[in-house]
Design a protein around this motif. Sequence first.
Motif, PDB file in Angstrom:
ATOM      1  N   LYS A  10       0.758  -1.106   0.096  1.00 51.24           N
ATOM      2  CA  LYS A  10       0.112  -0.010  -0.076  1.00 51.24           C
ATOM      3  C   LYS A  10       0.978   1.258   0.030  1.00 51.24           C
ATOM      4  N   THR A  18      -3.532  -7.108   8.590  1.00 50.49           N
ATOM      5  CA  THR A  18      -4.356  -6.388   9.520  1.00 50.49           C
ATOM      6  C   THR A  18      -4.155  -4.825   9.793  1.00 50.49           C
ATOM      7  N   ASP A  19      -3.148  -4.506   9.270  1.00 45.58           N
ATOM      8  CA  ASP A  19      -2.992  -3.027   9.144  1.00 45.58           C
ATOM      9  C   ASP A  19      -3.337  -2.433   8.099  1.00 45.58           C
ATOM     10  N   ALA A  20      -4.261  -3.015   7.141  1.00 41.60           N
ATOM     11  CA  ALA A  20      -4.566  -2.461   5.924  1.00 41.60           C
ATOM     12  C   ALA A  20      -5.849  -1.590   6.300  1.00 41.60           C
ATOM     13  N   ASN A  21      -5.767  -0.594   6.968  1.00 37.94           N
ATOM     14  CA  ASN A  21      -6.896   0.424   7.450  1.00 37.94           C
ATOM     15  C   ASN A  21      -6.738   1.662   6.908  1.00 37.94           C
ATOM     16  N   THR A  22      -8.093   2.238   6.843  1.00 34.64           N
ATOM     17  CA  THR A  22      -8.366   3.553   6.301  1.00 34.64           C
ATOM     18  C   THR A  22      -9.351   4.282   7.087  1.00 34.64           C
ATOM     19  N   SER A  23      -9.405   5.705   6.964  1.00 34.79           N
ATOM     20  CA  SER A  23     -10.522   6.491   7.672  1.00 34.79           C
ATOM     21  C   SER A  23     -11.778   6.237   7.143  1.00 34.79           C
ATOM     22  N   THR A  26     -12.774   8.594   4.358  1.00 34.06           N
ATOM     23  CA  THR A  26     -12.338   8.442   2.974  1.00 34.06           C
ATOM     24  C   THR A  26     -13.382   8.835   2.208  1.00 34.06           C
TER      25      THR A  26
END
Length: 308
Positions: A10, A18-23, A26
Amino acid sequence: MEQYGQWMWKDGAWIEPTDANTSIMTHAIHYGSGFFEGIRAYHTEEGPAIFRLREHLERLVRSCAYYHVTLPYTVDELEQATMELIERNGFEACYIRPFVFLGTPWQALMPTAETKVHVAISCWPLGEYFNKTVGIRAKVASYRRVSSTMMPMQAKAASNYMNSQLLKGEALRDGFDEAIALDMNGNVSEASVANIFLVKGKTITTPSLDCSVLDGITRQTVMQLAREAGYEIVERHIGRDELYVADEIFLTGTAAEVTSVIEVDHISIGGGIQTVATEMLTRYREAVTGQLPEHRDWITFVKSAVKE
């Protein structure tokens, strides 16, 4: 998240799934401003073989361009990231999903120059999308395919697939495997996420692109393979009634590959014959695994290409 392997890519960095996060703020979540591709890598003795990788990534760039979105990475950079992703995860075969989406900040419908363009790539093992041995049952959907006068249907934009969800959902609720959409003029368009072909003798017909049809890369591939096998390929408007009297019908797509449609609206198609579909699937799988010398340029072998 284990199905996605150990790594995703990314914005130029390697992250764990598990860290593939977004606000939640968005832009893509609120307005559907996302673009994607579906690509497959196949198991071969020479290592994972990615089928028509560059063509897929070039189409991703074009999809973004329709909406005036510029990718912050080149096709070469995305190619390299894709190959390294597969190697890092140790997959011998997998489905690959490059995805572009607009992030933050946003205050209104239109993104600003400060709105970040995110690019991510994930991959995971993929089995059979459809049962190709038995074939599938389809229905003509009540919802129409969106017209290209409303949205650019040559873009693989996330927003376009709300239409596909309606098509597929209706088919499944009614006891079918897939939907066949008509365009706004009543011509056959495509399935929810696949192109469609009709067989009559030695002629294979497919809807022309002005019928709200995505010019699928698998579609292009099968058309070329069919011509090489001696079939006449015709692109034109197809009426709904032609579906019911075809010798065969089959679908094409990255996930679907080549899948026979043996029934439409409870009408058996050609008595369930799958001769041409089976021939095309065989040729297609030879192509995607590098067994056709004349089409080796369609293949990117991961192990021979990843940088040390």
